[in-house]
Design a protein around this motif. Structure first.
Motif, PDB file in Angstrom:
ATOM      1  N   MET A 136      -2.005  -0.425 -10.660  1.00  0.00           N
ATOM      2  CA  MET A 136      -1.802   0.552  -9.558  1.00  0.00           C
ATOM      3  C   MET A 136      -0.487   0.335  -9.030  1.00  0.00           C
ATOM      4  SD  MET A 136      -5.497   0.680  -7.778  1.00  0.00           S
ATOM      5  CE  MET A 136      -6.997   1.228  -8.526  1.00  0.00           C
ATOM      6  N   THR A 137       0.037   1.516  -8.600  1.00  0.00           N
ATOM      7  CA  THR A 137       1.176   1.317  -7.431  1.00  0.00           C
ATOM      8  C   THR A 137       1.049   0.398  -6.497  1.00  0.00           C
ATOM      9  OG1 THR A 137       1.835   3.779  -8.305  1.00  0.00           O
ATOM     10  CG2 THR A 137       2.773   2.839  -6.145  1.00  0.00           C
ATOM     11  N   ILE A 138       1.948  -0.308  -6.368  1.00  0.00           N
ATOM     12  CA  ILE A 138       2.325  -1.100  -5.096  1.00  0.00           C
ATOM     13  C   ILE A 138       3.007  -0.406  -4.123  1.00  0.00           C
ATOM     14  CG2 ILE A 138       2.967  -3.394  -3.977  1.00  0.00           C
ATOM     15  CD1 ILE A 138       2.406  -4.601  -6.634  1.00  0.00           C
ATOM     16  N   TYR A 139       2.533  -0.029  -2.779  1.00  0.00           N
ATOM     17  CA  TYR A 139       3.326   0.752  -1.868  1.00  0.00           C
ATOM     18  C   TYR A 139       4.024  -0.529  -1.034  1.00  0.00           C
ATOM     19  CZ  TYR A 139       1.250   4.903  -3.583  1.00  0.00           C
ATOM     20  OH  TYR A 139       0.952   5.920  -4.328  1.00  0.00           O
ATOM     21  N   VAL A 140       5.252  -0.016  -0.605  1.00  0.00           N
ATOM     22  CA  VAL A 140       5.902  -1.145   0.496  1.00  0.00           C
ATOM     23  C   VAL A 140       6.450  -0.203   1.400  1.00  0.00           C
ATOM     24  CG1 VAL A 140       7.862  -2.562   0.806  1.00  0.00           C
ATOM     25  CG2 VAL A 140       6.741  -2.489  -1.528  1.00  0.00           C
ATOM     26  N   THR A 164      -2.488  -1.713  -3.517  1.00  0.00           N
ATOM     27  CA  THR A 164      -1.899  -2.898  -2.695  1.00  0.00           C
ATOM     28  C   THR A 164      -0.768  -2.116  -1.960  1.00  0.00           C
ATOM     29  OG1 THR A 164      -2.359  -4.588  -4.036  1.00  0.00           O
ATOM     30  CG2 THR A 164      -0.727  -5.020  -2.355  1.00  0.00           C
ATOM     31  N   ILE A 165      -0.878  -2.366  -0.637  1.00  0.00           N
ATOM     32  CA  ILE A 165       0.238  -1.847   0.459  1.00  0.00           C
ATOM     33  C   ILE A 165       0.907  -3.352   1.040  1.00  0.00           C
ATOM     34  CG2 ILE A 165       0.792  -0.802   2.610  1.00  0.00           C
ATOM     35  CD1 ILE A 165      -1.890   1.149   2.049  1.00  0.00           C
ATOM     36  N   VAL A 166       2.183  -3.424   0.975  1.00  0.00           N
ATOM     37  CA  VAL A 166       2.764  -4.515   1.338  1.00  0.00           C
ATOM     38  C   VAL A 166       3.321  -3.622   2.920  1.00  0.00           C
ATOM     39  CG1 VAL A 166       4.793  -6.110   1.371  1.00  0.00           C
ATOM     40  CG2 VAL A 166       3.320  -5.628  -0.672  1.00  0.00           C
ATOM     41  N   HIS A 167       2.879  -4.050   3.910  1.00  0.00           N
ATOM     42  CA  HIS A 167       3.237  -3.314   5.157  1.00  0.00           C
ATOM     43  C   HIS A 167       4.250  -3.965   6.268  1.00  0.00           C
ATOM     44  CE1 HIS A 167       2.588  -0.575   8.307  1.00  0.00           C
ATOM     45  NE2 HIS A 167       1.617  -1.176   9.219  1.00  0.00           N
ATOM     46  N   CYS A 168       5.413  -3.514   5.859  1.00  0.00           N
ATOM     47  CA  CYS A 168       6.467  -3.969   6.489  1.00  0.00           C
ATOM     48  C   CYS A 168       7.144  -2.847   7.655  1.00  0.00           C
ATOM     49  CB  CYS A 168       7.919  -4.123   5.725  1.00  0.00           C
ATOM     50  SG  CYS A 168       7.742  -4.960   4.071  1.00  0.00           S
ATOM     51  N   ALA A 169       6.561  -1.863   7.648  1.00  0.00           N
ATOM     52  CA  ALA A 169       7.064  -0.935   8.848  1.00  0.00           C
ATOM     53  C   ALA A 169       6.602  -1.498  10.167  1.00  0.00           C
ATOM     54  CB  ALA A 169       6.155   0.688   8.626  1.00  0.00           C
ATOM     55  N   GLY A 170       7.383  -1.112  11.061  1.00  0.00           N
ATOM     56  CA  GLY A 170       6.945  -1.771  12.434  1.00  0.00           C
ATOM     57  C   GLY A 170       8.200  -1.922  13.203  1.00  0.00           C
ATOM     58  N   LEU A 171       7.920  -2.596  14.510  1.00  0.00           N
ATOM     59  CA  LEU A 171       8.994  -2.970  15.262  1.00  0.00           C
ATOM     60  C   LEU A 171      10.256  -3.837  14.580  1.00  0.00           C
ATOM     61  CD1 LEU A 171       9.669  -2.787  18.419  1.00  0.00           C
ATOM     62  CD2 LEU A 171       8.577  -5.097  18.585  1.00  0.00           C
ATOM     63  N   GLY A 200      -8.366  -1.130  -0.642  1.00  0.00           N
ATOM     64  CA  GLY A 200      -7.457  -1.866  -1.359  1.00  0.00           C
ATOM     65  C   GLY A 200      -6.959  -3.420  -0.711  1.00  0.00           C
ATOM     66  N   HIS A 201      -5.846  -3.656  -0.979  1.00  0.00           N
ATOM     67  CA  HIS A 201      -5.263  -5.058  -0.378  1.00  0.00           C
ATOM     68  C   HIS A 201      -4.074  -4.624   0.563  1.00  0.00           C
ATOM     69  CE1 HIS A 201      -3.120  -8.854  -1.318  1.00  0.00           C
ATOM     70  NE2 HIS A 201      -3.570  -9.167  -0.078  1.00  0.00           N
ATOM     71  N   MET A 202      -4.030  -5.027   1.801  1.00  0.00           N
ATOM     72  CA  MET A 202      -2.872  -4.947   2.912  1.00  0.00           C
ATOM     73  C   MET A 202      -2.382  -6.356   2.723  1.00  0.00           C
ATOM     74  SD  MET A 202      -2.181  -3.253   6.589  1.00  0.00           S
ATOM     75  CE  MET A 202      -2.844  -1.691   5.971  1.00  0.00           C
ATOM     76  N   VAL A 203      -0.937  -6.555   2.658  1.00  0.00           N
ATOM     77  CA  VAL A 203      -0.272  -7.925   3.142  1.00  0.00           C
ATOM     78  C   VAL A 203       0.562  -7.243   4.193  1.00  0.00           C
ATOM     79  CG1 VAL A 203       1.584  -9.172   1.922  1.00  0.00           C
ATOM     80  CG2 VAL A 203       0.013  -8.289   0.471  1.00  0.00           C
ATOM     81  N   TYR A 204       0.430  -7.845   5.437  1.00  0.00           N
ATOM     82  CA  TYR A 204       0.972  -7.504   6.512  1.00  0.00           C
ATOM     83  C   TYR A 204       1.970  -8.495   6.790  1.00  0.00           C
ATOM     84  CZ  TYR A 204       1.689  -6.747  11.594  1.00  0.00           C
ATOM     85  OH  TYR A 204       2.373  -6.706  12.790  1.00  0.00           O
ATOM     86  N   LEU A 205       3.161  -8.165   7.286  1.00  0.00           N
ATOM     87  CA  LEU A 205       4.141  -9.052   7.481  1.00  0.00           C
ATOM     88  C   LEU A 205       4.303  -9.343   8.982  1.00  0.00           C
ATOM     89  CD1 LEU A 205       5.378  -8.630   4.630  1.00  0.00           C
ATOM     90  CD2 LEU A 205       7.783  -8.667   5.791  1.00  0.00           C
ATOM     91  N   THR A 218      -0.352 -10.417  -6.744  1.00  0.00           N
ATOM     92  CA  THR A 218      -1.037 -10.722  -8.119  1.00  0.00           C
ATOM     93  C   THR A 218      -2.067 -11.678  -8.095  1.00  0.00           C
ATOM     94  OG1 THR A 218       0.458 -12.042  -8.531  1.00  0.00           O
ATOM     95  CG2 THR A 218       0.878  -9.834  -9.369  1.00  0.00           C
ATOM     96  N   VAL A 219      -2.248 -12.356  -7.036  1.00  0.00           N
ATOM     97  CA  VAL A 219      -3.560 -13.571  -6.914  1.00  0.00           C
ATOM     98  C   VAL A 219      -4.650 -12.951  -6.215  1.00  0.00           C
ATOM     99  CG1 VAL A 219      -3.854 -15.773  -6.362  1.00  0.00           C
ATOM    100  CG2 VAL A 219      -1.561 -15.594  -7.380  1.00  0.00           C
ATOM    101  N   GLN A 220      -5.616 -13.062  -6.785  1.00  0.00           N
ATOM    102  CA  GLN A 220      -6.958 -12.545  -6.208  1.00  0.00           C
ATOM    103  C   GLN A 220      -7.468 -13.985  -5.289  1.00  0.00           C
ATOM    104  OE1 GLN A 220      -8.792  -9.779  -6.251  1.00  0.00           O
ATOM    105  NE2 GLN A 220      -6.823  -8.836  -7.576  1.00  0.00           N
TER     106      GLN A 220
END
Length: 297
Positions: free
Chosen positions: A1-5, A63-70, A105-110, A219-221
């Motif tokens: 699947m697409t990984i969104y950043v 998967t969403i790598v979530h960098c948007a923010g302050l 899905g999976h969110m990776v939050y910075l 990639t790691v579960q």
């Protein structure tokens, strides 16, 4: 699947998108502003409404790598109500809108190492108490808690990355982090303010090591709905030592102005043993090697 950043036109978002694309992933940026010129070949959804979630078609388990923010730790707020209205609530509404559309899905939050504030226990583990000392860190801490609640309630995976000081990014401007501020002062001759003697320790991680860890997160579960990981090197460097090392690597001299320390976080060095164990990851770039690469030495 697409990984969104999300936030892919920002410094770290762009580095993550570039890294994932170069590693062969189907990666898509999402941001308000266009990608930097060096982003040719990268894909991005350009939208003024990044946090509305309307840009994601038929969400499933992406998967969403979530960098948007302050964007900056230096933004001031009049009170917590303003901070909540402008920065915290939109972040949590974003997750709720994704969930309402069916995303699980999976969110990776910075997040930021700044959520720990001051502590006498170094290196800092992920179980250390949180004690934010700035509006920026307080916002990160509140969003962490809100996303954790939603992840446990609705069943999506959440990985929170408490990131130390990333340096070496291609698009970093002269005010992005202390390393680039120091380098700008070195090249321009502008004075650099050294607070409190510069003895407080910081953890500096090269952008290549940072992006490698984000890739592993994608990639790691990892079992469990919520995982918190420190992202650093586990090595502390004082600002005074950094101010001595950079001119030695790049040449030249710094005009240092010593000033009293006020309101700054004391030493901050992260324990990265959890990330090593769960992701089979370790930083490879030493600070001196990273600086040499950064200045082309």
């Amino acid at each position: 699947m697409t990984i969104y950043v999300t936030g892919s036109s920002g410094v770290l978002g762009f580095e993550i998108l570039s890294h994932l694309h170069g590693a062969g992933f189907d990666a898509m940026g999402v941001a308000r502003r266009p990608l930097p010129r060096s982003g040719r070949g990268l894909r991005q959804i350009s939208t003024p409404e990044v946090l509305t979630a309307g840009w994601m078609p038929r969400p499933r388990g992406e998967t969403i790598v979530h960098c948007a923010g302050l964007p900056s730790p230096r933004v001031h707020f009049n009170d917590f109500a303003e901070l909540s209205r402008r920065e915290i609530e939109p972040q949590l509404r974003f997750a709720e809108k994704l969930l309402a559309k069916g995303w699980r899905g999976h969110m990776v939050y910075l997040s930021s190492a700044g959520v720990y504030g001051d502590t006498d226990q170094l290196p800092i583990t992920e179980d250390a108490p949180l004690a934010a000392k700035s509006w920026y860190a307080l916002q990160k801490m509140a969003v962490e808690q809100g996303l954790s609640f939603l992840a446990q309630r609705y069943g999506f995976r959440l990985t929170i990355l408490r990131v130390a000081n990333v340096y070496g990014a291609e698009t970093a401007g002269p005010s992005f982090g202390v390393v680039t501020i120091l380098l700008d002062a070195l090249r321009s001759g502008k004075p650099f303010r050294l607070f409190g003697g510069g003895t407080s320790l910081r953890d500096y991680i090269h952008v290549s090591d940072f992006c490698a860890l984000v890739e592993r997160c994608c990639t790691v579960q990892i079992p469990g709905p919520v995982t918190v990981l420190n992202v650093g090197t586990g090595v502390g460097t004082s600002l005074a030592d950094l101010a001595e090392l950079l001119p030695r690597v790049a040449g030249g001299s710094l005009d240092l102005h010593h000033e009293p320390q006020a309101g700054e976080v004391g030493s901050s060095v992260l324990d990265i043993s959890r990330a090593r164990a769960l992701l089979q990851w370790a930083p490879r770039v030493t600070l001196e090697d990273g600086l040499r690469h950064m200045v082309g030495a």
